[in-house]
Motif scaffolding. Structure first.
Motif, PDB file in Angstrom:
ATOM      1  N   THR A 268      12.698   6.103  35.899  1.00  0.00           N
ATOM      2  CA  THR A 268      13.525   6.773  36.908  1.00  0.00           C
ATOM      3  C   THR A 268      14.992   6.394  36.784  1.00  0.00           C
ATOM      4  OG1 THR A 268      11.683   6.850  38.464  1.00  0.00           O
ATOM      5  CG2 THR A 268      13.899   7.145  39.383  1.00  0.00           C
ATOM      6  N   GLY A 269      15.278   5.109  36.668  1.00  0.00           N
ATOM      7  CA  GLY A 269      16.649   4.633  36.620  1.00  0.00           C
ATOM      8  C   GLY A 269      16.826   3.458  37.558  1.00  0.00           C
ATOM      9  N   SER A 270      18.073   3.159  37.901  1.00  0.00           N
ATOM     10  CA  SER A 270      18.384   1.986  38.711  1.00  0.00           C
ATOM     11  C   SER A 270      19.062   2.378  40.021  1.00  0.00           C
ATOM     12  CB  SER A 270      19.300   1.029  37.932  1.00  0.00           C
ATOM     13  OG  SER A 270      18.650   0.561  36.765  1.00  0.00           O
ATOM     14  N   PHE A 271      18.533   1.876  41.110  1.00  0.00           N
ATOM     15  CA  PHE A 271      19.138   1.999  42.432  1.00  0.00           C
ATOM     16  C   PHE A 271      19.854   0.671  42.728  1.00  0.00           C
ATOM     17  CE2 PHE A 271      15.448   4.723  42.371  1.00  0.00           C
ATOM     18  CZ  PHE A 271      15.807   5.856  43.081  1.00  0.00           C
ATOM     19  N   THR A 272      21.075   0.729  43.227  1.00  0.00           N
ATOM     20  CA  THR A 272      21.810  -0.501  43.480  1.00  0.00           C
ATOM     21  C   THR A 272      22.338  -0.547  44.908  1.00  0.00           C
ATOM     22  OG1 THR A 272      23.893   0.425  42.673  1.00  0.00           O
ATOM     23  CG2 THR A 272      22.514  -0.735  41.074  1.00  0.00           C
ATOM     24  N   ALA A 273      22.490  -1.766  45.416  1.00  0.00           N
ATOM     25  CA  ALA A 273      23.090  -2.008  46.727  1.00  0.00           C
ATOM     26  C   ALA A 273      24.055  -3.170  46.572  1.00  0.00           C
ATOM     27  CB  ALA A 273      22.011  -2.338  47.762  1.00  0.00           C
ATOM     28  N   GLY A 274      25.325  -2.955  46.903  1.00  0.00           N
ATOM     29  CA  GLY A 274      26.330  -3.986  46.744  1.00  0.00           C
ATOM     30  C   GLY A 274      26.177  -5.100  47.758  1.00  0.00           C
ATOM     31  N   MET A 275      26.459  -6.321  47.323  1.00  0.00           N
ATOM     32  CA  MET A 275      26.421  -7.486  48.208  1.00  0.00           C
ATOM     33  C   MET A 275      27.811  -7.870  48.702  1.00  0.00           C
ATOM     34  SD  MET A 275      23.868  -9.986  46.101  1.00  0.00           S
ATOM     35  CE  MET A 275      22.125  -9.635  45.835  1.00  0.00           C
ATOM     36  N   THR A 276      28.826  -7.156  48.257  1.00  0.00           N
ATOM     37  CA  THR A 276      30.198  -7.509  48.594  1.00  0.00           C
ATOM     38  C   THR A 276      30.770  -6.505  49.594  1.00  0.00           C
ATOM     39  OG1 THR A 276      30.998  -6.241  46.678  1.00  0.00           O
ATOM     40  CG2 THR A 276      30.555  -8.580  46.349  1.00  0.00           C
ATOM     41  N   GLY A 277      32.032  -6.736  49.985  1.00  0.00           N
ATOM     42  CA  GLY A 277      32.686  -5.846  50.935  1.00  0.00           C
ATOM     43  C   GLY A 277      32.336  -6.140  52.377  1.00  0.00           C
TER      44      GLY A 277
ATOM     45  N   LEU B  53       9.982   0.715  50.775  1.00  0.00           N
ATOM     46  CA  LEU B  53      11.217   1.175  50.131  1.00  0.00           C
ATOM     47  C   LEU B  53      10.970   1.522  48.667  1.00  0.00           C
ATOM     48  CD1 LEU B  53      14.260   1.636  50.001  1.00  0.00           C
ATOM     49  CD2 LEU B  53      14.548  -0.828  49.652  1.00  0.00           C
ATOM     50  N   ILE B  54      10.188   0.703  47.972  1.00  0.00           N
ATOM     51  CA  ILE B  54       9.867   0.990  46.567  1.00  0.00           C
ATOM     52  C   ILE B  54       9.138   2.326  46.447  1.00  0.00           C
ATOM     53  CG2 ILE B  54       8.555   0.220  44.560  1.00  0.00           C
ATOM     54  CD1 ILE B  54      11.006  -1.491  45.106  1.00  0.00           C
ATOM     55  N   ASP B  55       8.235   2.587  47.379  1.00  0.00           N
ATOM     56  CA  ASP B  55       7.516   3.874  47.352  1.00  0.00           C
ATOM     57  C   ASP B  55       8.483   5.042  47.520  1.00  0.00           C
ATOM     58  OD1 ASP B  55       5.080   2.628  46.988  1.00  0.00           O
ATOM     59  OD2 ASP B  55       4.544   2.645  49.116  1.00  0.00           O
ATOM     60  N   ARG B  56       9.471   4.888  48.404  1.00  0.00           N
ATOM     61  CA  ARG B  56      10.446   5.971  48.596  1.00  0.00           C
ATOM     62  C   ARG B  56      11.326   6.142  47.363  1.00  0.00           C
ATOM     63  NH1 ARG B  56       9.749   4.125  53.858  1.00  0.00           N
ATOM     64  NH2 ARG B  56      11.301   2.454  53.736  1.00  0.00           N
ATOM     65  N   MET B  57      11.629   5.068  46.673  1.00  0.00           N
ATOM     66  CA  MET B  57      12.381   5.171  45.423  1.00  0.00           C
ATOM     67  C   MET B  57      11.578   5.920  44.368  1.00  0.00           C
ATOM     68  SD  MET B  57      14.119   1.416  44.987  1.00  0.00           S
ATOM     69  CE  MET B  57      15.354   0.798  46.123  1.00  0.00           C
TER      70      MET B  57
END
Length: 486
Positions: free
Chosen positions: A81-90, A350-354
């Motif tokens: 599928t690819g990569s889903f990312t979530a930033g830890m900064t900001g 969440l993994i299932d939704r991805m």
């Protein structure tokens, strides 16, 4: 006469932070630990911003920086599928992002801090039982604690921070509500065949399960899992590395998840449970003795350190006023919060939704990941009042956590309230566009020792204040005790 004011059972991060904070305030503390030393068994590694802020107040930030790895994002790599990312900064802090540090190193630094203020720490001492409330041989309203490996001790308060199989919790007859997962969970420290993903918590998801890989110092990695179908272990079972490697290989990521050498392994069962009761008279539970999470994202480690901070100033007040009832707010506040944190660490839905998403730009998954990053940071707790979170906004109403710095929409940072290791004092903040005035509060919080002027948070930032707020009364654990209105 009591031997110690507080006895802490368990010299993990929760117990050591509590001992350090109380000793800093002049409390006589004994910490006992059944282990003969810290050891090098793989445990949690991820330090969140609130923990880093506290370590900064301890004067340990330089050592932490030198001995840890900075992280910038969560990355979910789905095979095919690819990569889903979530930033830890900001976020709203002067210590943006997360850092990875092996728990034994962290415990060593925390022990040094606690010893520096006079805490007594004894290894190879096991808790056996206690008598509280004037029963048996206590002869007063304190607690008599019996040990294996040292003589009995009389104290005013006993804290059980002795882990998932807490002997203190068992002695209290307190049950854990929730459920256990059938999944076997391994932690493996080793040398990777490829140095990849050095700034991320990488969750690798294949058709047959998932494994998380995180960088740790020394060009090594910590692999968490494998949550792989067909690999189920009994507690304490010894598993050859080759069998684990074969299971990981079925995920289909090839050399990315291969280790040139496996150095240390440990095995855990996975639980989502919270103790039914945290405070029993003068006996209190904290850390893993009070709540169990999946190991995802270091939530349990950082949650336990938050327990220590929330408990420390209450214990100090209870000691000074001889009122055990002052501890009631600890359970009322931390127990519901621990329950909600446990819910956010369970990643399977969440993994299932991805897996069901059309692509990695799916807007609903991206929104959920953004919310996950904020929730996991533990910078923006709601403590039973969801109204504090308005989408991307966080209102500093009663019970909200006060940031060290605030961030405007353009990324501009403004100092707000510096970290502190003082648990004997509250802080009064006045916004610089208001006139200070005398404030009287009947809330059960420590007296105000410091008054500061601060800039009102930018209108376009994440952190906001209630309409009409002129200032904030802030507890030692950085939570708003009261909003000072017009």
């Amino acid at each position: 006469m009591k031997d110690f004011d507080v006895v802490v059972v368990g010299a993990g991060p929760t117990g050591l932070v509590l001992a350090g904070l109380l000793s800093r305030a002049g409390v006589k503390v004994l910490v006992v630990e059944r282990r003969i030393d810290r050891g090098d068994r793989p445990k949690a590694v991820v330090l969140h911003a609130p923990t880093l802020e506290l370590l900064d107040s301890f004067g340990l930030l330089d050592e932490v920086t030198d001995r840890s790895i900075p992280l910038e994002r969560f990355a979910f790599h789905l095979k095919g599928t690819g990569s889903f990312t979530a930033g830890m900064t900001g976020t709203d802090t002067h210590l943006d992002g997360y850092r990875n540090m092996p728990q034994p190193i962290l415990e060593g630094l925390l022990e040094k801090y606690a010893l520096g203020y006079g805490a007594r720490i004894e290894y190879g001492v096991g808790y056996l039982s206690h008598e509280a409330g004037g029963t048996g041989n206590t002869g007063d309203s304190g607690v008599l604690v019996r040990f294996e490996g040292r003589e009995d001790v009389r104290c005013s308060y006993l804290v059980g921070s002795d882990g998932p199989r807490s002997a203190v919790r068992e002695a209290l007859g307190v049950t854990m509500a929730g459920r256990s997962l059938s999944t076997s969970y391994l932690l493996i420290e080793g040398v990777p065949r490829e140095l990849v993903g050095r700034d991320e918590v990488g969750v690798h998801v294949g058709a047959n399960g998932m494994v998380t890989m995180m960088p740790i110092p020394g060009d090594q990695v910590l692999m968490a899992g494998p949550v792989v179908n067909g690999l189920t272990l009994d507690r304490g079972a010894s598993v050859p590395w080759r069998r684990i490697a074969d299971a990981i290989d079925t995920l289909g990521f090839g050399s990315r998840l291969e280790l040139a050498e496996a150095l240390r392994t440990s095995h855990y069962s996975v639980d989502l449970r919270v103790a039914e009761r945290w405070v029993s008279g003068k006996v209190v539970l904290a850390g893993d003795a009070a709540h169990l999470n999946t190991p995802a994202g270091g939530q349990g480690l950082n949650l336990g350190i938050g327990d220590a901070l929330a408990l420390s100033w209450r214990l100090l007040a209870a000691l000074r006023h001889d009122e055990a009832e002052l501890l009631a707010g600890y359970e009322a506040e931390r127990r519901p919060y621990a329950t909600r944190v446990g819910q956010t660490t369970f990643l399977a839905p969440l993994i299932d939704r991805m897996r069901a998403a059309r692509d990695v730009d799916d807007p609903s998954v991206r929104a959920e990941l953004a919310e996950l990053a904020l929730s996991w940071s533990q910078l923006y707790p709601d403590h039973g009042n969801p109204g504090k979170r308005h989408g991307a906004r966080y209102e500093l109403s009663a019970g909200a956590r006060v940031p060290t710095w605030t961030r405007a929409a353009d990324g501009r940072l403004t100092p707000f309230l510096a970290p502190s290791d003082r648990v004997d004092a509250s802080t009064l903040l006045w916004f610089d566009d208001t006139e200070p005035a005398s404030v009287e509060s009947d809330l059960p919080v420590p007296p105000v020792r410091e008054v500061r002027r601060v800039a009102r948070p930018a209108a376009d930032g994440r952190v906001t204040v209630p309409d009409g707020a002129r200032g904030l009364l802030v507890r030692p654990d950085r939570l708003v005790a009261e909003v000072i209105g017009s």
